[in-house]
Design a protein around this motif. Structure first.
Motif, short mmCIF file in Angstrom:
data_model
loop_
_atom_site.label_atom_id
_atom_site.label_comp_id
_atom_site.label_asym_id
_atom_site.label_seq_id
_atom_site.Cartn_x
_atom_site.Cartn_y
_atom_site.Cartn_z
N PHE A 31 0.83 -1.20 0.00
CA PHE A 31 0.00 0.00 0.00
C PHE A 31 0.87 1.26 0.00
N ARG A 32 1.97 1.25 0.77
CA ARG A 32 2.87 2.40 0.78
C ARG A 32 3.50 2.61 -0.60
N LYS A 33 3.80 1.52 -1.31
CA LYS A 33 4.32 1.65 -2.68
C LYS A 33 3.26 2.27 -3.60
N THR A 34 2.01 1.89 -3.38
CA THR A 34 0.92 2.47 -4.16
C THR A 34 0.85 3.97 -3.92
N ILE A 35 0.95 4.39 -2.66
CA ILE A 35 0.95 5.81 -2.32
C ILE A 35 2.12 6.51 -2.99
N ASN A 36 3.31 5.88 -2.96
CA ASN A 36 4.49 6.49 -3.58
C ASN A 36 4.27 6.68 -5.08
N LYS A 37 3.71 5.67 -5.74
CA LYS A 37 3.41 5.79 -7.18
C LYS A 37 2.41 6.91 -7.44
N PHE A 38 1.40 6.98 -6.58
CA PHE A 38 0.38 8.00 -6.70
C PHE A 38 1.01 9.39 -6.56
N LEU A 39 1.85 9.57 -5.52
CA LEU A 39 2.53 10.85 -5.31
C LEU A 39 3.46 11.18 -6.48
N SER A 40 4.20 10.18 -6.95
CA SER A 40 5.11 10.40 -8.08
C SER A 40 4.34 10.90 -9.30
N PHE A 41 3.21 10.26 -9.58
CA PHE A 41 2.37 10.68 -10.71
C PHE A 41 1.91 12.12 -10.53
N LEU A 42 1.46 12.45 -9.31
CA LEU A 42 1.00 13.82 -9.05
C LEU A 42 2.12 14.84 -9.26
N PHE A 43 3.33 14.54 -8.74
CA PHE A 43 4.46 15.46 -8.89
C PHE A 43 4.88 15.59 -10.35
N LEU A 44 4.99 14.47 -11.04
CA LEU A 44 5.44 14.51 -12.44
C LEU A 44 4.46 15.25 -13.35
N ASN A 45 3.20 15.29 -12.96
CA ASN A 45 2.18 15.98 -13.77
C ASN A 45 1.80 17.34 -13.17
N ASN A 46 2.62 17.83 -12.24
CA ASN A 46 2.41 19.14 -11.61
C ASN A 46 1.02 19.30 -11.01
N LEU A 47 0.50 18.23 -10.39
CA LEU A 47 -0.81 18.26 -9.76
C LEU A 47 -0.72 18.47 -8.26
N ILE A 48 0.50 18.43 -7.72
CA ILE A 48 0.72 18.62 -6.30
C ILE A 48 2.10 19.25 -6.11
N THR A 49 2.25 20.01 -5.04
CA THR A 49 3.54 20.63 -4.74
C THR A 49 4.07 20.07 -3.42
N LYS A 50 5.32 20.32 -3.18
CA LYS A 50 5.95 19.89 -1.92
C LYS A 50 5.22 20.50 -0.72
N ASP A 51 4.77 21.74 -0.85
CA ASP A 51 4.05 22.41 0.24
C ASP A 51 2.72 21.75 0.55
N ASP A 52 2.09 21.15 -0.46
CA ASP A 52 0.80 20.47 -0.24
C ASP A 52 0.95 19.30 0.72
N LEU A 53 2.12 18.66 0.73
CA LEU A 53 2.33 17.48 1.58
C LEU A 53 2.35 17.81 3.07
N GLY A 54 2.56 19.06 3.41
CA GLY A 54 2.54 19.47 4.81
C GLY A 54 1.18 19.98 5.27
N ASP A 55 0.22 19.97 4.39
CA ASP A 55 -1.10 20.52 4.68
C ASP A 55 -2.15 19.41 4.69
N LYS A 56 -2.68 19.09 5.87
CA LYS A 56 -3.63 17.98 6.01
C LYS A 56 -4.86 18.18 5.13
N LYS A 57 -5.36 19.41 5.03
CA LYS A 57 -6.54 19.66 4.20
C LYS A 57 -6.25 19.39 2.73
#
Length: 193
Positions: A31-57
């Motif tokens: 499951f953690r690998k799935t999350i890592n793949k999901f995060l990687s996809f988001l970062f590579l497609n500019n759908l999430i930023t590093k700052d978003d990871l510190g924000d629970k909302k």
């Protein structure tokens, strides 16, 4: 768990069981690998930023609620995210897994609780990744979805608790019932294993 062959749980006990199933599902390395793949996809497609990871909302909005409706097929077919893995994210992966587990608990608890009794000469395999999630059409969850269970009321969460018995949260059967029909039980035992 049972008295005279019938499930007998109070609200608090059923809530604890739903929480256990959600955390058993999200605590695995897979499951953690799935999350890592999901995060990687988001970062590579500019759908999430590093700052978003510190924000629970923002994590709730983008990842837990899957704001962009990303499917496993999209991630697998994306040339850039194949073989790409974020490093140094174990803490974030665990934090996100807990957020997802909280979300899953709410979905599980809205379903009916049952037990499956394995037929003679059939046994559940107990493993380190014990939770099996089956969709309406008897497909395993990971084939077509991540953790958004609202799309389909047919999902069942199954957790083997002994070689002969498993607990199920699903809407397809009567609340607190036992699934003892031999053909159905054999099919579910085979699918879970």
């Amino acid at each position: 768990l049972e008295q005279n062959g019938t499930l007998s749980l109070k609200y608090k006990e059923e809530s604890i069981l739903a929480t256990l199933i959600a955390h058993q599902y999200t605590r695995t390395k897979k499951f953690r690998k799935t999350i890592n793949k999901f995060l990687s996809f988001l970062f590579l497609n500019n759908l999430i930023t590093k700052d978003d990871l510190g924000d629970k909302k923002r994590i709730q909005e983008i990842i837990v609620k899957n704001k962009f409706n990303i499917s496993p097929k999209q991630i697998e077919s994306n040339f850039l995210s194949n073989g790409f893995s974020l490093s140094g994210t174990r803490g974030q992966e665990l934090f996100i897994a807990i957020q997802i587990a909280e979300h899953i608990v709410q979905e599980i608890y809205q379903k009916n609780l049952h037990t499956i009794i394995a037929p003679k000469k059939h046994y559940f395999i107990l493993s380190d990744a014990p939770v099996c999630i089956i969709g309406k059409n008897d497909e395993l969850l990971e084939v077509n979805n991540f953790w958004n269970f609202k799309r389909d009321d047919g999902y069942a969460f199954i957790l083997p608790i002994s070689p002969k018995k498993a607990i199920v949260f699903g809407k397809n059967f009567k609340q607190y019932g036992q699934i003892t029909d031999d053909d159905l039980a054999k099919s579910l035992v085979a699918m879970v294993n």
